[in-house]
Scaffold this active site. Structure first.
Site, short mmCIF file in Angstrom:
data_model
loop_
_atom_site.label_atom_id
_atom_site.label_comp_id
_atom_site.label_asym_id
_atom_site.label_seq_id
_atom_site.Cartn_x
_atom_site.Cartn_y
_atom_site.Cartn_z
N ARG A 88 -4.98 5.34 4.05
CA ARG A 88 -4.18 6.44 3.51
C ARG A 88 -5.07 7.64 3.20
O ARG A 88 -6.08 7.50 2.52
CB ARG A 88 -3.48 5.95 2.24
N HIS B 94 -8.74 -4.35 4.25
CA HIS B 94 -9.03 -3.50 3.10
C HIS B 94 -10.28 -4.02 2.40
O HIS B 94 -10.23 -4.49 1.28
CB HIS B 94 -7.83 -3.48 2.14
N TYR C 116 -10.41 6.96 -9.11
CA TYR C 116 -10.57 5.50 -9.13
C TYR C 116 -11.96 5.10 -9.59
O TYR C 116 -12.93 5.83 -9.39
CB TYR C 116 -10.34 4.92 -7.73
#
Length: 161
Positions: free
Chosen positions: A7, A37, A71
């Protein structure tokens, strides 16, 4: 391994993969139908003492300067043979679908992540603790509540907790 369908980073990842390939790096793009991922890098080199060693980098981050402000990520650079061997086995799985019976100290979804997490939670069950996690599994929505019915489980993620 470069995740091409990340993304916000698709174009950047494709460019990055091409640059690495041009520099002689073997780049893999994942398995069709399996969301990859992970942030793994495995380097094998001959050190100045003549020995061949492996180094592994494991991370939770996406190395994006913009999202890095939002993050929190963790990273490990190691030459530990148990970890580097496990990383090698993960790459064997992802590039040749050569599944291994164990990935050592690593937790690998969809192969052993859920089972190992539950075993680790069970090991600590009698210890007063606080835990937080992100769970993106769609098929195990109530894992925390089912495993510890009397506990308060809080998960972040897209799985409907």
């Amino acid at each position: 391994m470069v995740e091409l369908k990340a993304r916000f980073d698709e174009a950047s990842n494709i460019r990055w993969a091409r640059e690495m390939e041009d520099a002689g790096v073997q780049v893999f793009h994942g398995l069709v139908g399996l969301k990859t991922h992970c942030k793994l890098c495995l380097l094998t080199r001959r050190d100045p003492d003549g020995e061949t060693r492996q180094y592994a980098h494991l991370g939770t981050g996406n190395y994006n300067a913009t999202t890095a402000r939002i993050y929190t990520d963790l990273s490990l650079l190691t030459a530990d043979p148990e970890i580097t061997s496990a990383v090698h086995d993960v790459f064997s799985f992802l590039t040749a679908y050569a599944e291994h019976p164990s990935y050592g100290p690593l937790l690998v979804a969809p192969l052993n992540l859920a089972e190992k997490c539950l075993r680790l939670i069970e090991r600590e069950a009698d210890t007063p603790a606080w835990a937080a996690g992100a769970d993106h599994r769609q098929n195990e929505r109530t894992a925390g509540r089912e495993y510890y019915p009397g506990s308060v489980c809080r998960f972040a993620g897209g799985s409907g907790y």
